[in-house]
Design an enzyme around this catalytic site. Structure first.
Site, PDB file in Angstrom:
ATOM      1  N   THR A  81       0.994  -1.310   0.048  1.00 59.83           N
ATOM      2  CA  THR A  81       0.262   0.037  -0.027  1.00 59.83           C
ATOM      3  C   THR A  81       0.857   1.372   0.097  1.00 59.83           C
ATOM      4  O   THR A  81       2.149   1.124  -0.193  1.00 59.83           O
ATOM      5  CB  THR A  81      -1.128   0.078   1.148  1.00 59.83           C
ATOM      6  OG1 THR A  81      -2.016   0.997   0.954  1.00 59.83           O
ATOM      7  CG2 THR A  81      -0.199   0.042   2.530  1.00 59.83           C
ATOM      8  N   ASN A  82       0.250   2.526   0.298  1.00 64.22           N
ATOM      9  CA  ASN A  82       1.093   3.642   0.344  1.00 64.22           C
ATOM     10  C   ASN A  82       0.597   4.623   1.325  1.00 64.22           C
ATOM     11  O   ASN A  82      -0.320   4.228   1.976  1.00 64.22           O
ATOM     12  CB  ASN A  82       0.955   4.409  -1.247  1.00 64.22           C
ATOM     13  CG  ASN A  82      -0.617   4.594  -1.354  1.00 64.22           C
ATOM     14  OD1 ASN A  82      -1.152   5.378  -0.790  1.00 64.22           O
ATOM     15  ND2 ASN A  82      -1.127   3.907  -2.433  1.00 64.22           N
TER      16      ASN A  82
END
Ligand code: CTP
Length: 408
Positions: free
Chosen positions: A216-217
């Site tokens: 994810t980020n």
């Protein structure tokens, strides 16, 4: 988070609370209504007071609570008539089987049923009871009698009931109840975006590696949520397609929760196919996903290196470019902000792109402010100073509205 939804401001809402274990949820409803600026008069039945004290509602609404037809708190024995006349809307949540039966038969033996009989305002009922009671023939008949007289029902929802059984009979979620109330008072027809359906994506998508691990980020979702709330407050119908965030679900917005880029694509596409007027892609969509997510948790091996094979995720904006609706993308860049943004605008077939420099510490990721440049197809650049994400949201929506108006 402050709840804004302008159409409720100053509206007289009568909140009827009847005796169900779901009474505690009425406290949340009262609180949200007050935050939205509504004037809330609570009318409680005797049995409701067994579950929640009138003091709770009095403290939240800053108004006296009607607990009896001849109320000791009020000198005015006909207060229920005054309340009924003043009301813009009556919401009974939770509504028990008993109160529904009484209203269907025109009883007025307590303050709440008397108010309902005396009012011309729309009456909404959010039932809460055991599934067998809701399904009972007498209840079915009462519900259809009331519907034929113009009363509206919100739910009940399916789920676990007070008895522990599963079934239809749960009081609907606060957000669903408030949505219905908002519609009933014509909330959707106020504001400069009234009649528009806006789809907003937010958050950082999560691409599964195995059942416990993801890629994810750092996206917080704040800018996307701010756009969704601003559009709602300006009267639009809003669908927020969100990857996981730490933010609270906004009220009066259809929130679609997704995980991966593929899930997000499916939800965005179906909203656009259903005729949405605009899509604002504020989500940070992962560009890569594991080529195949492991079915079981991957075990640590004796190797000191491991290689994860990744494949491209679908580009959501590029995939939906032929579907109708104004398309707005974001370009989060750490270098050559405008050059990269222009390239994305044309590659993805966008109407607008909102460029922000995510290397700045006072704007962008995970903070409440943003500094952006809005670029359009004609090459115009609108450079905005540092401002709150909510203000950025309004500036983006001003531009979206301009394009929608020009195409009408
Ligand atoms: N976007 C999308 N689908 C993807 C990736 C991004 O729809 N698979 C959208 C984002 O929501 C954003 C815009 O495209 O509105 C630009 O996203 P960004 O990550 O900046 O661009 P990319 O196309 O991924 O290019 P790069 O990562 O190389 O900068």
């Amino acid at each position: 988070m402050t709840t804004h939804f302008s159409a409720l401001r100053g509206k007289n809402v009568i909140l009827g609370v009847t005796g169900s274990i779901a009474c505690y949820k009425a406290v949340d409803i009262a609180s949200k209504l007050v935050q939205a600026g509504a004037v809330v008069d609570t009318v409680m039945t005797r049995s409701a007071q067994q579950f929640v004290s009138s003091l709770t509602f009095r403290s939240l609404t800053h108004r006296s609570v009607v607990t009896d037809l001849f109320d000791a708190e009020s000198d005015d024995a006909v207060e229920h008539v005054a309340l009924a006349l003043r009301a813009d809307v009556v919401l009974i949540a939770p509504a028990t089987a008993n109160v529904i039966a009484k209203i269907a038969n025109g009883f007025a033996d307590d303050a709440l049923t008397a108010v309902v009989l005396a009012t011309n305002a729309p009456v909404l009922l959010a039932p809460a009871m055991e599934g067998r009671m809701w399904a009972n023939a007498a209840m079915r008949q009462n519900v259809s009698t009331l519907e034929s007289r113009g009363f509206s029902f919100i739910g009940p929802a399916e789920g676990r009931l007070a008895s522990g059984e599963m079934g239809r009979g749960r009081l609907e979620e606060t957000s669903t109840v408030l949505n219905a109330l908002y519609e009933a008072i014509g909330g959707g027809s106020a504001g400069d975006l009234a009649g528009m359906h806006v789809v907003v994506s937010a958050g950082g998508t999560q691409e599964p590696i195995d059942p416990v691990r993801i890629i994810t980020n750092r996206s917080s979702g704040k800018q996307g949520y701010a756009i969704a709330e601003a559009a709602r407050d300006r009267g639009a119908r809003v669908t927020l397609v969100t990857a996981p965030t730490a933010l609270t679900d906004p009220d009066l917005i259809e929130v679609v929760k997704v995980g991966s880029a593929r899930d997000m694509l499916a939800s965005v596409e179906s909203a656009l196919r259903a005729g949405a007027d605009a899509l604002v892609m504020a989500a940070a969509v992962a560009d890569w996903e594991p080529a195949s997510a492991a079915g079981q948790k991957m075990k640590k091996t004796w190797e000191t290196r491991m290689t994860l094979e990744l494949t491209k995720t679908p580009d959501i904006l590029a995939t939906v470019r032929e579907l109708p609706g104004v398309k707005v993308g974001f370009a989060a860049e750490t270098e050559d902000l405008l050059g990269n943004a222009k390239e994305k605008l044309s590659r993805k077939g966008l109407d607008l792109i909102v460029a922000n420099d995510v290397s700045a510490t006072d704007a962008g990721f995970n903070v409440d402010n943003n500094r952006v440049v809005i670029l359009d197809r004609d090459g115009a650049q609108e450079e905005l100073p540092l401002m709150s994400k909510r203000d950025v949201a309004d500036r983006i929506l001003d531009r979206v509205r301009g394009i929608v108006d020009a195409r009408r």
